[in-house]
Every structure is written in structure tokens, then in C-alpha cells.
Design a protein around this motif. Structure first.
Motif, PDB file in Angstrom:
ATOM      1  N   GLY A 160      18.078  10.844  -5.322  1.00 49.25           N
ATOM      2  CA  GLY A 160      19.583  11.548  -6.124  1.00 49.25           C
ATOM      3  C   GLY A 160      20.591  10.602  -5.221  1.00 49.25           C
ATOM      4  O   GLY A 160      21.008   9.641  -6.014  1.00 49.25           O
ATOM      5  N   THR A 161      20.965  10.820  -4.237  1.00 48.76           N
ATOM      6  CA  THR A 161      22.235  10.074  -3.654  1.00 48.76           C
ATOM      7  C   THR A 161      21.998   9.272  -2.435  1.00 48.76           C
ATOM      8  O   THR A 161      20.732   9.409  -1.992  1.00 48.76           O
ATOM      9  CB  THR A 161      23.455  11.000  -3.643  1.00 48.76           C
ATOM     10  N   LYS A 162      23.221   8.679  -1.958  1.00 41.58           N
ATOM     11  CA  LYS A 162      22.906   7.881  -0.679  1.00 41.58           C
ATOM     12  C   LYS A 162      22.551   8.781   0.552  1.00 41.58           C
ATOM     13  O   LYS A 162      21.844   8.766   1.323  1.00 41.58           O
ATOM     14  CB  LYS A 162      23.882   7.017  -0.423  1.00 41.58           C
ATOM     15  N   ALA A 189      17.893   2.850 -10.335  1.00 37.79           N
ATOM     16  CA  ALA A 189      17.558   4.192 -11.264  1.00 37.79           C
ATOM     17  C   ALA A 189      16.563   5.039 -10.472  1.00 37.79           C
ATOM     18  O   ALA A 189      16.510   6.193 -10.302  1.00 37.79           O
ATOM     19  CB  ALA A 189      17.375   3.975 -12.591  1.00 37.79           C
ATOM     20  N   LEU A 190      15.538   4.069  -9.940  1.00 36.24           N
ATOM     21  CA  LEU A 190      14.313   4.852  -9.366  1.00 36.24           C
ATOM     22  C   LEU A 190      14.742   5.284  -7.929  1.00 36.24           C
ATOM     23  O   LEU A 190      14.321   6.326  -7.618  1.00 36.24           O
ATOM     24  CB  LEU A 190      13.129   3.737  -9.184  1.00 36.24           C
ATOM     25  N   VAL A 191      15.658   4.621  -7.482  1.00 38.31           N
ATOM     26  CA  VAL A 191      15.906   5.272  -5.961  1.00 38.31           C
ATOM     27  C   VAL A 191      16.840   6.527  -6.275  1.00 38.31           C
ATOM     28  O   VAL A 191      16.417   7.346  -5.693  1.00 38.31           O
ATOM     29  CB  VAL A 191      16.918   4.208  -5.216  1.00 38.31           C
ATOM     30  N   ILE A 232      23.035   1.855  -2.730  1.00 35.09           N
ATOM     31  CA  ILE A 232      21.961   2.265  -3.243  1.00 35.09           C
ATOM     32  C   ILE A 232      21.105   0.881  -4.149  1.00 35.09           C
ATOM     33  O   ILE A 232      20.272   0.429  -3.811  1.00 35.09           O
ATOM     34  CB  ILE A 232      22.208   3.231  -4.717  1.00 35.09           C
ATOM     35  N   ARG A 233      22.300   0.085  -4.505  1.00 37.59           N
ATOM     36  CA  ARG A 233      21.743  -1.485  -5.172  1.00 37.59           C
ATOM     37  C   ARG A 233      21.170  -2.231  -4.067  1.00 37.59           C
ATOM     38  O   ARG A 233      20.094  -2.757  -4.332  1.00 37.59           O
ATOM     39  CB  ARG A 233      22.974  -1.996  -5.827  1.00 37.59           C
ATOM     40  N   GLY A 234      21.742  -2.220  -2.941  1.00 37.47           N
ATOM     41  CA  GLY A 234      21.006  -3.165  -1.717  1.00 37.47           C
ATOM     42  C   GLY A 234      19.780  -2.535  -1.462  1.00 37.47           C
ATOM     43  O   GLY A 234      18.887  -3.152  -1.257  1.00 37.47           O
ATOM     44  N   ILE A 235      19.477  -1.064  -1.322  1.00 40.82           N
ATOM     45  CA  ILE A 235      18.362  -0.530  -0.880  1.00 40.82           C
ATOM     46  C   ILE A 235      17.277  -0.897  -1.868  1.00 40.82           C
ATOM     47  O   ILE A 235      16.106  -1.190  -1.837  1.00 40.82           O
ATOM     48  CB  ILE A 235      18.553   0.840  -0.738  1.00 40.82           C
ATOM     49  N   ASP A 267       0.782  -1.277  -0.153  1.00 42.41           N
ATOM     50  CA  ASP A 267      -0.148  -0.180  -0.028  1.00 42.41           C
ATOM     51  C   ASP A 267       0.796   1.265  -0.094  1.00 42.41           C
ATOM     52  O   ASP A 267       0.301   2.424  -0.030  1.00 42.41           O
ATOM     53  CB  ASP A 267      -0.956  -0.084   1.261  1.00 42.41           C
ATOM     54  N   LEU A 268       2.201   1.253   0.152  1.00 37.53           N
ATOM     55  CA  LEU A 268       2.772   2.068   0.222  1.00 37.53           C
ATOM     56  C   LEU A 268       3.233   2.795  -1.151  1.00 37.53           C
ATOM     57  O   LEU A 268       3.473   1.989  -2.286  1.00 37.53           O
ATOM     58  CB  LEU A 268       4.598   2.011   0.720  1.00 37.53           C
ATOM     59  N   THR A 269       3.727   3.976  -1.393  1.00 34.36           N
ATOM     60  CA  THR A 269       4.230   4.476  -2.788  1.00 34.36           C
ATOM     61  C   THR A 269       5.611   4.115  -3.028  1.00 34.36           C
ATOM     62  O   THR A 269       6.037   3.449  -1.948  1.00 34.36           O
ATOM     63  CB  THR A 269       4.083   5.948  -2.595  1.00 34.36           C
ATOM     64  N   ALA A 270       6.029   4.205  -4.067  1.00 36.94           N
ATOM     65  CA  ALA A 270       7.365   3.641  -4.404  1.00 36.94           C
ATOM     66  C   ALA A 270       8.631   4.466  -3.673  1.00 36.94           C
ATOM     67  O   ALA A 270       9.331   3.935  -3.074  1.00 36.94           O
ATOM     68  CB  ALA A 270       7.651   3.554  -5.760  1.00 36.94           C
ATOM     69  N   ARG A 271       8.090   6.068  -3.339  1.00 37.67           N
ATOM     70  CA  ARG A 271       9.095   6.558  -2.597  1.00 37.67           C
ATOM     71  C   ARG A 271       9.016   6.016  -1.051  1.00 37.67           C
ATOM     72  O   ARG A 271      10.202   6.110  -0.565  1.00 37.67           O
ATOM     73  CB  ARG A 271       8.645   7.982  -2.588  1.00 37.67           C
ATOM     74  N   ALA A 272       7.765   5.859  -0.619  1.00 34.99           N
ATOM     75  CA  ALA A 272       7.979   5.378   0.847  1.00 34.99           C
ATOM     76  C   ALA A 272       8.298   4.012   0.945  1.00 34.99           C
ATOM     77  O   ALA A 272       9.024   3.440   1.850  1.00 34.99           O
ATOM     78  CB  ALA A 272       6.381   5.317   1.247  1.00 34.99           C
TER      79      ALA A 272
END
Length: 209
Positions: free
Chosen positions: A51-53, A44-46, A32-35, A7-12
Motif C-alpha cells: 500500500g503505502t510507505k 506498482a508491485l510495492v 517507494i521508487r527507491g525501494i 529464493d525469496l518471494t517478491a513480497r519478501a
């Protein structure tokens, strides 16, 4: 209330995955890859969202601060500190926040300093009129350090209790012990309400099993 990941957005979802990765690996060890893998999205979506870590860490810090402030507002300002529903919601949603905060306190995240300072300020309000040999600010600093120390040492506390501190059972046990150790005047009239709320919360949890 804990929101199902679906139910969460991609950002959340990315933010929550970052909370977990930073908690487990620290700021330096998380990638970033692990996240992205934990969140089920592309790197790329992260980067598109954060932007950055460092951008991700700032978002996590802001989320933790918002959560802590909302908890104070709801529990103290709105006097729900002894409400079983409030206790249940907190026990359900707090573990990821507390795990992140534990690591942030060790790693020196900017959010950790802000959380500490705000906890001191909140605590000091209740100590100003309590007679003591030391001033209220000094006592608030020491008490805040003691309370956050429980979070930082959660792995040792869990081992000592024989139950995960951030679980519902462990959180309730630690909460009761904290009430027994902290002088009642620090939470004017609140200690008994919290105990009553914990009683009802644990009873409801037992009936739900």
C-alpha cells in the motif's frame, strides 16, 4: 540462515529492500521508487503488496520483532545460546536487522519502543534474584539501553574496532567484550557456553576460508 535473494518471494524481496533503504535513508528519506529499484520490481508491485510507505515500515517493524523474538526463543528458551551453528546463523542473518533497528531507534519507529521494552522484560528476569542497591527493573532498563547503544553507535564502534561491527569478525569481537563487561550472574552459566561457542564458530570460519 540467510536466504539468497533469488529464493525469496517478491513480497519478501521488497521487505528486505525496504529494510536496507530505511536503514540508509531513514523513514523520511526512503521512497517507494527507491525501494522498488533495490528490490528489482515496479513501484506498482510495492504498492500492491504494502500500500503505502507507512505500510512498508509496519511490515519491516513486524519482521524485526519476529526476528528478535525468534532469536530469544531459540537462543535462551531452547538453550542454543552457545551452539556454534546458532551463532553462525545469527551472525549471518542479523546485520540487516540491526542496521534497521539502529535507524529505527534514532527515528522513533514503533518497533524500536517494543524491542526496547521486550529486551528490558527479558533482562529483568535474570536480575530479580541478583543482590543490588537498585531494583531489577531499573537495572534492566539501564542495561538494555547500554546494549542497544552499541547498535545505535555501530558506525563509531566499527571505526574504533577497525572492523565493521555487523561483520562476522566484528560481531564476535564485540560479543566477547560484552561477556567480559557484563557480570557473569546476569547470564547464569551462559557466559562460558557462549565463549565456547564463539571459539568453535571462529575455528570453523577459519577452516572454511
Amino acid at each position: 540462515m540467510t536466504v539468497p535473494p533469488s529464493d525469496l518471494t517478491a513480497r519478501a524481496r521488497i521487505r528486505d529492500a525496504a529494510l536496507a533503504e530505511f536503514s540508509a535513508r531513514g523513514i523520511a528519506g526512503a521512497t517507494i521508487r527507491g525501494i522498488a529499484e533495490r528490490a528489482g520490481v515496479s513501484p506498482a508491485l510495492v504498492q500492491h503488496h504494502f500500500g503505502t510507505k507507512d505500510g512498508l515500515r509496519a511490515a519491516c517493524d513486524a519482521h524485526v520483532l519476529d526476528y528478535m523474538r525468534a532469536g530469544v526463543e531459540e537462543g535462551i528458551a531452547r538453550d542454543r545460546i552457545g551452539d556454534p551453528a546458532f551463532i553462525a546463523a545469527t551472525h549471518g542473518s542479523a546485520p540487516p536487522i540491526l542496521r534497521y533497528l539502529a535507524r529505527a531507534l534514532v527515528d522513533g519507529s514503533p518497533a524500536a519502543a517494543t524491542v526496547f521494552d521486550e529486551l528490558v522484560a527479558i533482562t529483568e528476569q535474570y536480575l530479580v534474584d541478583v543482590p543490588a542497591e537498585t531494583d531489577a527493573h531499573t537495572r534492566a532498563v539501564v542495561l538494555a539501553a547500554m546494549r542497544l547503544g552499541l547498535t545505535v553507535l555501530h558506525e563509531h564502534v566499527s571505526r574504533g574496532l577497525g572492523v565493521e561491527l555487523f561483520s562476522r569478525t566484528g560481531g564476535a569481537r564485540a560479543g566477547r567484550a560484552t561477556l567480559d563487561l557484563i557480570a557473569p550472574q546476569i547470564i547464569p552459566g551462559g557466559a562460558d557456553r557462549i565463549r565456547d561457542g564463539l571459539d568453535k564458530y571462529e575455528q570453523e570460519q577459519g577452516e572454511a576460508r
